[in-house]
Enzyme design. Structure first.
Site, PDB file in Angstrom:
ATOM      1  N   GLY A 189       0.844  -1.193   0.000  1.00 21.91           N
ATOM      2  CA  GLY A 189       0.000   0.000   0.000  1.00 21.91           C
ATOM      3  C   GLY A 189       0.877   1.239   0.000  1.00 21.91           C
ATOM      4  O   GLY A 189       1.207   1.779  -1.062  1.00 21.91           O
ATOM      5  N   TRP A 243      -8.382  -2.781  -3.220  1.00 18.09           N
ATOM      6  CA  TRP A 243      -9.045  -1.500  -2.884  1.00 18.09           C
ATOM      7  C   TRP A 243      -9.170  -0.580  -4.102  1.00 18.09           C
ATOM      8  O   TRP A 243      -8.879   0.615  -3.992  1.00 18.09           O
ATOM      9  CB  TRP A 243      -8.253  -0.733  -1.823  1.00 18.09           C
ATOM     10  CG  TRP A 243      -7.977  -1.429  -0.547  1.00 18.09           C
ATOM     11  CD1 TRP A 243      -8.891  -1.835   0.369  1.00 18.09           C
ATOM     12  CD2 TRP A 243      -6.685  -1.751   0.008  1.00 18.09           C
ATOM     13  NE1 TRP A 243      -8.257  -2.398   1.449  1.00 18.09           N
ATOM     14  CE2 TRP A 243      -6.900  -2.355   1.248  1.00 18.09           C
ATOM     15  CE3 TRP A 243      -5.366  -1.580  -0.431  1.00 18.09           C
ATOM     16  CZ2 TRP A 243      -5.864  -2.805   2.062  1.00 18.09           C
ATOM     17  CZ3 TRP A 243      -4.336  -2.020   0.368  1.00 18.09           C
ATOM     18  CH2 TRP A 243      -4.587  -2.620   1.604  1.00 18.09           C
ATOM     19  N   THR A 273     -10.913   1.772  -6.532  1.00 16.73           N
ATOM     20  CA  THR A 273     -12.151   2.568  -6.548  1.00 16.73           C
ATOM     21  C   THR A 273     -12.859   2.464  -7.896  1.00 16.73           C
ATOM     22  O   THR A 273     -12.228   2.531  -8.944  1.00 16.73           O
ATOM     23  CB  THR A 273     -11.817   4.051  -6.255  1.00 16.73           C
ATOM     24  OG1 THR A 273     -11.214   4.124  -4.969  1.00 16.73           O
ATOM     25  CG2 THR A 273     -13.074   4.909  -6.267  1.00 16.73           C
ATOM     26  N   GLN A 283     -21.602  31.824  22.534  1.00 17.61           N
ATOM     27  CA  GLN A 283     -20.307  32.098  21.916  1.00 17.61           C
ATOM     28  C   GLN A 283     -19.509  30.812  21.663  1.00 17.61           C
ATOM     29  O   GLN A 283     -18.757  30.722  20.690  1.00 17.61           O
ATOM     30  CB  GLN A 283     -19.508  33.038  22.817  1.00 17.61           C
ATOM     31  CG  GLN A 283     -18.438  33.778  22.068  1.00 17.61           C
ATOM     32  CD  GLN A 283     -17.692  34.740  22.969  1.00 17.61           C
ATOM     33  OE1 GLN A 283     -17.265  34.372  24.073  1.00 17.61           O
ATOM     34  NE2 GLN A 283     -17.539  35.962  22.524  1.00 17.61           N
ATOM     35  N   GLN A 334     -20.915  17.229  16.367  1.00 12.66           N
ATOM     36  CA  GLN A 334     -21.000  17.781  17.735  1.00 12.66           C
ATOM     37  C   GLN A 334     -22.059  18.881  17.814  1.00 12.66           C
ATOM     38  O   GLN A 334     -22.845  18.928  18.762  1.00 12.66           O
ATOM     39  CB  GLN A 334     -19.616  18.327  18.127  1.00 12.66           C
ATOM     40  CG  GLN A 334     -19.486  18.706  19.581  1.00 12.66           C
ATOM     41  CD  GLN A 334     -19.500  17.483  20.499  1.00 12.66           C
ATOM     42  OE1 GLN A 334     -19.237  16.373  20.063  1.00 12.66           O
ATOM     43  NE2 GLN A 334     -19.853  17.695  21.754  1.00 12.66           N
ATOM     44  N   GLY A 339     -25.525  17.820  18.190  1.00 16.54           N
ATOM     45  CA  GLY A 339     -25.861  17.087  19.414  1.00 16.54           C
ATOM     46  C   GLY A 339     -26.274  15.658  19.090  1.00 16.54           C
ATOM     47  O   GLY A 339     -25.736  15.042  18.153  1.00 16.54           O
ATOM     48  N   GLY A 340     -27.239  15.139  19.821  1.00 17.36           N
ATOM     49  CA  GLY A 340     -27.684  13.744  19.639  1.00 17.36           C
ATOM     50  C   GLY A 340     -28.180  13.488  18.229  1.00 17.36           C
ATOM     51  O   GLY A 340     -27.947  12.416  17.655  1.00 17.36           O
ATOM     52  N   GLU A 395      -4.866   7.698  -1.815  1.00 16.20           N
ATOM     53  CA  GLU A 395      -3.831   8.442  -2.573  1.00 16.20           C
ATOM     54  C   GLU A 395      -2.645   8.797  -1.675  1.00 16.20           C
ATOM     55  O   GLU A 395      -2.037   9.866  -1.784  1.00 16.20           O
ATOM     56  CB  GLU A 395      -4.426   9.667  -3.264  1.00 16.20           C
ATOM     57  CG  GLU A 395      -5.341   9.239  -4.387  1.00 16.20           C
ATOM     58  CD  GLU A 395      -5.475  10.228  -5.522  1.00 16.20           C
ATOM     59  OE1 GLU A 395      -4.573  11.066  -5.723  1.00 16.20           O
ATOM     60  OE2 GLU A 395      -6.471  10.116  -6.234  1.00 16.20           O
ATOM     61  N   GLY A 396      -2.303   7.858  -0.790  1.00 17.91           N
ATOM     62  CA  GLY A 396      -1.200   8.057   0.146  1.00 17.91           C
ATOM     63  C   GLY A 396      -1.756   8.551   1.465  1.00 17.91           C
ATOM     64  O   GLY A 396      -2.454   9.576   1.506  1.00 17.91           O
TER      65      GLY A 396
HETATM   66  C1  LIG Z   1     -11.873   3.092   0.008  1.00 20.32           C
HETATM   67  C2  LIG Z   1     -10.500   2.963  -0.585  1.00 20.32           C
HETATM   68  C3  LIG Z   1     -10.298   3.281  -1.920  1.00 20.32           C
HETATM   69  C4  LIG Z   1      -9.026   3.137  -2.482  1.00 20.32           C
HETATM   70  N1  LIG Z   1      -8.858   3.363  -3.830  1.00 20.32           N
HETATM   71  C5  LIG Z   1      -7.677   3.046  -4.416  1.00 20.32           C
HETATM   72  C6  LIG Z   1      -7.556   3.086  -5.845  1.00 20.32           C
HETATM   73  O1  LIG Z   1      -8.488   3.457  -6.566  1.00 20.32           O
HETATM   74  N2  LIG Z   1      -6.381   2.697  -6.394  1.00 20.32           N
HETATM   75  C7  LIG Z   1      -5.328   2.283  -5.634  1.00 20.32           C
HETATM   76  O2  LIG Z   1      -4.303   1.947  -6.205  1.00 20.32           O
HETATM   77  N3  LIG Z   1      -5.406   2.233  -4.268  1.00 20.32           N
HETATM   78  C8  LIG Z   1      -6.570   2.598  -3.660  1.00 20.32           C
HETATM   79  N4  LIG Z   1      -6.690   2.517  -2.279  1.00 20.32           N
HETATM   80  C9  LIG Z   1      -5.557   2.078  -1.493  1.00 20.32           C
HETATM   81  C10 LIG Z   1      -4.952   3.199  -0.641  1.00 20.32           C
HETATM   82  O3  LIG Z   1      -4.269   4.110  -1.446  1.00 20.32           O
HETATM   83  C11 LIG Z   1      -4.055   2.526   0.432  1.00 20.32           C
HETATM   84  O4  LIG Z   1      -4.933   1.879   1.346  1.00 20.32           O
HETATM   85  C12 LIG Z   1      -3.178   3.533   1.138  1.00 20.32           C
HETATM   86  O5  LIG Z   1      -2.182   4.025   0.269  1.00 20.32           O
HETATM   87  C13 LIG Z   1      -2.498   2.943   2.395  1.00 20.32           C
HETATM   88  O6  LIG Z   1      -1.927   1.715   2.144  1.00 20.32           O
HETATM   89  P1  LIG Z   1      -2.218   0.497   3.163  1.00 20.32           P
HETATM   90  O7  LIG Z   1      -3.710   0.418   3.276  1.00 20.32           O
HETATM   91  O8  LIG Z   1      -1.514  -0.708   2.695  1.00 20.32           O
HETATM   92  O9  LIG Z   1      -1.681   0.994   4.537  1.00 20.32           O
HETATM   93  P2  LIG Z   1      -0.223   0.656   5.122  1.00 20.32           P
HETATM   94  O10 LIG Z   1       0.799   1.055   4.120  1.00 20.32           O
HETATM   95  O11 LIG Z   1      -0.231  -0.754   5.598  1.00 20.32           O
HETATM   96  O12 LIG Z   1      -0.134   1.631   6.346  1.00 20.32           O
HETATM   97  C14 LIG Z   1      -0.551   1.287   7.672  1.00 20.32           C
HETATM   98  C15 LIG Z   1      -0.233   2.478   8.575  1.00 20.32           C
HETATM   99  O13 LIG Z   1       1.204   2.666   8.608  1.00 20.32           O
HETATM  100  C16 LIG Z   1       1.515   3.987   8.212  1.00 20.32           C
HETATM  101  N5  LIG Z   1       2.765   3.978   7.464  1.00 20.32           N
HETATM  102  C17 LIG Z   1       3.137   3.155   6.451  1.00 20.32           C
HETATM  103  N6  LIG Z   1       4.362   3.447   6.025  1.00 20.32           N
HETATM  104  C18 LIG Z   1       4.784   4.504   6.762  1.00 20.32           C
HETATM  105  C19 LIG Z   1       5.981   5.283   6.796  1.00 20.32           C
HETATM  106  N7  LIG Z   1       6.991   5.052   5.953  1.00 20.32           N
HETATM  107  N8  LIG Z   1       6.063   6.292   7.707  1.00 20.32           N
HETATM  108  C20 LIG Z   1       5.037   6.560   8.551  1.00 20.32           C
HETATM  109  N9  LIG Z   1       3.883   5.855   8.562  1.00 20.32           N
HETATM  110  C21 LIG Z   1       3.761   4.853   7.683  1.00 20.32           C
HETATM  111  C22 LIG Z   1       0.355   4.436   7.337  1.00 20.32           C
HETATM  112  O14 LIG Z   1       0.259   5.856   7.279  1.00 20.32           O
HETATM  113  C23 LIG Z   1      -0.813   3.793   8.063  1.00 20.32           C
HETATM  114  O15 LIG Z   1      -1.216   4.610   9.135  1.00 20.32           O
HETATM  115  C24 LIG Z   1      -7.943   2.712  -1.688  1.00 20.32           C
HETATM  116  C25 LIG Z   1      -8.155   2.421  -0.327  1.00 20.32           C
HETATM  117  C26 LIG Z   1      -9.409   2.531   0.212  1.00 20.32           C
HETATM  118  C27 LIG Z   1      -9.620   2.160   1.659  1.00 20.32           C
END
Ligand SMILES: Cc1cc2nc3c(=O)[nH]c(=O)nc-3n(C[C@H](O)[C@H](O)[C@H](O)COP(=O)(O)OP(=O)(O)OC[C@H]3O[C@@H](n4cnc5c(N)ncnc54)[C@H](O)[C@@H]3O)c2cc1C
Length: 384
Positions: A134, A159, A161, A282, A341, A344-345, A368-369
């Protein structure tokens, strides 16, 4: 720091916003709650956006598109996300899936794919992520090997889209495992290609109207000319694409946050406690003021990043786009949570849109990262 790419909104941008807002409120918003509750595709939105030419405004005129600039595309996405985040993924993912082609494909491949998207006959998805790759997308395992006049793909993407509703898929696959990131190539796969299949829909927290599925490639065979650019350039193309599309995620985030603020203002005006409107307090006013400030700052950063990409000046582009995406999505999460928030409820029930908006907003911090990865991009740019 160079100021190239700072933006000025034009009358045309205002006209686009007014036109999309009218369509969004009339033809998209009435279905948003049902789309979410039933986890069904927002077909009404697709039809309305396509009829008005707002489904893929970024496609250049040479390929039958509107040739709208990056800010105009952000405005379209923002206005649709203001009423329904799921529907905003139609223009957003059409841009994400087609940018690799616009940036790097041969003229023949552009002519083959882009007009069908511009005309609304087809949509396109973007297949980079895999279950075990990912954030570290270069660790992907999907392979492509050349076989005569074809490429043969094997592996699974995760994943993705709008899978299932898209006809076309931009897919990154390893063609030379020795070279890691420099051994990845980009391809265009059609859903009718032999050996291609879409998996079941993920059950998600939000954006439930946008199908997210795995893609399966089992000796999936495509013509050799469906490679995007030269072998080995696919990962660069995939990352460069994100420089042009992270502002669109920022735009989604700004849109959903604006939708939540608008709903919160109108609810709080009417809600009476202690014998007066809660907007007399406020504590409530300051929350609304903070939400408004944060949204405005996010919107400007998104437009600056979009304009920088449009300007052709790449200086600092990666940092600005990462900042726009991370800042706007953090704002969206905060503002939608505060909107719940302020209700409220009632905000915690499905009788009002803000709980959906809060669930929908979360994904903008992840896809997208993740926002951690955006911060890495920003820090690398500062420290290089
Ligand atoms: C609803 C949905 C739609 C999506 N659509 C697409 C799509 O159309 N095309 C596509 O290609 N992908 C898609 N994705 C994939 C999405 O881009 C990835 O889920 C995302 O990039 C994170 O990768 P991961 O889930 O493997 O998380 P991981 O990489 O396993 O990360 C787990 C945690 O570790 C953290 N982490 C990982 N590496 C580091 C680092 N070096 N430093 C600090 N923190 C780190 C991450 O920030 C996260 O909090 C989609 C995901 C979802 C849920």
């Amino acid at each position: 720091m160079s100021t190239t790419g700072l933006y000025q909104l034009t009358e045309e941008h205002d006209a686009i916003r007014a036109a999309v807002r009218e369509i969004a409120e009339r033809a998209i918003e009435p279905f948003a709650a049902e789309v979410d509750a039933e986890s069904r595709y927002p077909i009404e939105a697709q039809k309305a956006l396509t009829a008005a030419g707002f489904h893929a405004t970024h496609i250049p005129e040479a390929y039958g598109g509107e040739g709208a600039d990056a800010i105009a595309t952000c405005i379209v996405i923002e206005e649709v996300a203001r009423v329904d985040m799921s529907a905003s993924l139609i223009p957003a993912v059409n841009k994400l899936g087609s940018m690799p082609i616009i940036l790097s494909a041969s003229e023949e491949l552009k002519q083959k794919v882009l007009p069908s998207i511009a005309e609304g006959r087809a949509m396109i998805s973007y297949g980079l992520s895999e279950r075990e790759a990912g954030s570290d997308a270069a660790a992907m395992r999907t392979r492509a090997r050349r076989d005569g006049d074809t490429w043969v793909l094997n592996g699974t993407k995760a994943w993705i889209t709008n899978s299932g509703v898209s006809e076309w898929y931009t897919v990154m696959a390893v063609t030379d495992p020795e070279k890691r990131a420099n051994g990845i190539s980009a391809f265009v796969v059609h859903r009718d290609d032999p050996g291609f299949a879409v998996g079941p829909k993920e059950r998600k927290m939000g954006i439930k109207g946008s199908p997210t599925c795995e893609l399966y490639f089992t000796d999936c065979t495509i013509p050799a000319d469906r490679i995007i650019g030269e072998p080995g350039t696919g990962f660069k193309t995939a990352l460069r694409t994100l420089d042009f599309t992270r502002p669109t995620i920022g735009a989604q985030a700004v849109g959903v946050a604006q939708g939540a603020l608008d709903a919160a203002v109108s609810y709080a005006r009417e809600r009476k406690q202690f014998g007066r409107a809660v907007t007399d307090f406020q504590g409530v006013q300051f929350m609304l003021a903070d939400m408004s400030m944060q949204i405005e700052a996010a919107r400007h950063l998104v437009y600056v990043a979009a304009a920088r990409g449009e300007s052709g000046d790449d200086t600092d582009l990666g940092r600005l786009c990462a900042a726009a995406k991370a800042f706007a999505s953090d704002v969206a999460m905060k503002v939608t949570t505060d909107a719940v928030q302020l209700f409220g409820g009632a905000g915690y029930t499905q009788d009002f849109p803000v709980e959906r908006m809060m669930r929908d907003a979360k994904i903008t911090q992840i896809y997208e990262g993740t926002n951690q990865i955006q911060r890495l991009v920003i820090a690398r740019s500062l420290l290089k």
